[in-house]
Design a protein around this motif. Sequence first.
Motif, PDB file in Angstrom:
ATOM      1  N   GLN A 103      -0.960   5.000  -9.900  1.00  0.00           N
ATOM      2  CA  GLN A 103      -0.696   5.375  -8.518  1.00  0.00           C
ATOM      3  C   GLN A 103       0.710   4.937  -8.108  1.00  0.00           C
ATOM      4  O   GLN A 103       1.431   5.681  -7.449  1.00  0.00           O
ATOM      5  CB  GLN A 103      -1.736   4.755  -7.598  1.00  0.00           C
ATOM      6  CG  GLN A 103      -1.630   5.210  -6.169  1.00  0.00           C
ATOM      7  CD  GLN A 103      -2.753   4.672  -5.313  1.00  0.00           C
ATOM      8  OE1 GLN A 103      -3.488   3.775  -5.725  1.00  0.00           O
ATOM      9  NE2 GLN A 103      -2.885   5.205  -4.119  1.00  0.00           N
ATOM     10  N   ARG A 104       1.116   3.749  -8.512  1.00  0.00           N
ATOM     11  CA  ARG A 104       2.470   3.280  -8.198  1.00  0.00           C
ATOM     12  C   ARG A 104       3.527   4.166  -8.839  1.00  0.00           C
ATOM     13  O   ARG A 104       4.553   4.435  -8.232  1.00  0.00           O
ATOM     14  CB  ARG A 104       2.657   1.843  -8.678  1.00  0.00           C
ATOM     15  CG  ARG A 104       1.993   0.830  -7.802  1.00  0.00           C
ATOM     16  CD  ARG A 104       2.321  -0.560  -8.263  1.00  0.00           C
ATOM     17  NE  ARG A 104       1.339  -1.483  -7.742  1.00  0.00           N
ATOM     18  CZ  ARG A 104       1.029  -2.639  -8.295  1.00  0.00           C
ATOM     19  NH1 ARG A 104       1.646  -3.026  -9.395  1.00  0.00           N
ATOM     20  NH2 ARG A 104       0.126  -3.414  -7.761  1.00  0.00           N
ATOM     21  N   GLN A 105       3.269   4.597 -10.068  1.00  0.00           N
ATOM     22  CA  GLN A 105       4.226   5.471 -10.743  1.00  0.00           C
ATOM     23  C   GLN A 105       4.364   6.805 -10.025  1.00  0.00           C
ATOM     24  O   GLN A 105       5.462   7.347  -9.930  1.00  0.00           O
ATOM     25  CB  GLN A 105       3.811   5.708 -12.190  1.00  0.00           C
ATOM     26  CG  GLN A 105       4.144   4.554 -13.104  1.00  0.00           C
ATOM     27  CD  GLN A 105       3.787   4.861 -14.543  1.00  0.00           C
ATOM     28  OE1 GLN A 105       2.860   5.624 -14.823  1.00  0.00           O
ATOM     29  NE2 GLN A 105       4.520   4.261 -15.468  1.00  0.00           N
ATOM     30  N   ARG A 106       3.278   7.331  -9.528  1.00  0.00           N
ATOM     31  CA  ARG A 106       3.333   8.601  -8.807  1.00  0.00           C
ATOM     32  C   ARG A 106       4.190   8.483  -7.555  1.00  0.00           C
ATOM     33  O   ARG A 106       4.993   9.361  -7.244  1.00  0.00           O
ATOM     34  CB  ARG A 106       1.934   9.075  -8.426  1.00  0.00           C
ATOM     35  CG  ARG A 106       1.280   9.884  -9.528  1.00  0.00           C
ATOM     36  CD  ARG A 106      -0.050  10.407  -9.072  1.00  0.00           C
ATOM     37  NE  ARG A 106      -0.990   9.353  -9.467  1.00  0.00           N
ATOM     38  CZ  ARG A 106      -2.122   9.061  -8.845  1.00  0.00           C
ATOM     39  NH1 ARG A 106      -2.502   9.747  -7.810  1.00  0.00           N
ATOM     40  NH2 ARG A 106      -2.899   8.102  -9.257  1.00  0.00           N
ATOM     41  N   PHE A 107       4.035   7.382  -6.819  1.00  0.00           N
ATOM     42  CA  PHE A 107       4.803   7.199  -5.598  1.00  0.00           C
ATOM     43  C   PHE A 107       6.249   6.806  -5.893  1.00  0.00           C
ATOM     44  O   PHE A 107       7.153   7.154  -5.151  1.00  0.00           O
ATOM     45  CB  PHE A 107       4.144   6.169  -4.693  1.00  0.00           C
ATOM     46  CG  PHE A 107       2.875   6.656  -4.064  1.00  0.00           C
ATOM     47  CD1 PHE A 107       2.866   7.805  -3.292  1.00  0.00           C
ATOM     48  CD2 PHE A 107       1.690   5.991  -4.269  1.00  0.00           C
ATOM     49  CE1 PHE A 107       1.701   8.278  -2.712  1.00  0.00           C
ATOM     50  CE2 PHE A 107       0.515   6.447  -3.691  1.00  0.00           C
ATOM     51  CZ  PHE A 107       0.527   7.590  -2.906  1.00  0.00           C
TER      52      PHE A 107
END
Length: 77
Positions: A65-69
């Motif tokens: 999720q952090r990578q997506r954001f």
Amino acid sequence: MRLNSEFWNTLDTFLDTASDTELADAKAVVFELMAEPSDRETRSLVKAVYRLLIDETRSRQALAQRQRFACALPALA
């Protein structure tokens, strides 16, 4: 029933190297073990392994999720 450090090291290596599919399969197997009758000590060890599997799954989800954001934000210079 106390497991030795080699078991925990092997489990740690598995958690670090397993694919998401392997992790899901392992979680299903451990969940089945939790449903079977066992003594208190064995059950607590199985629960400990299950908690580690769940923790690894949640950590991977949080990182994804952090990578997506992080990709969506422009670089500030």
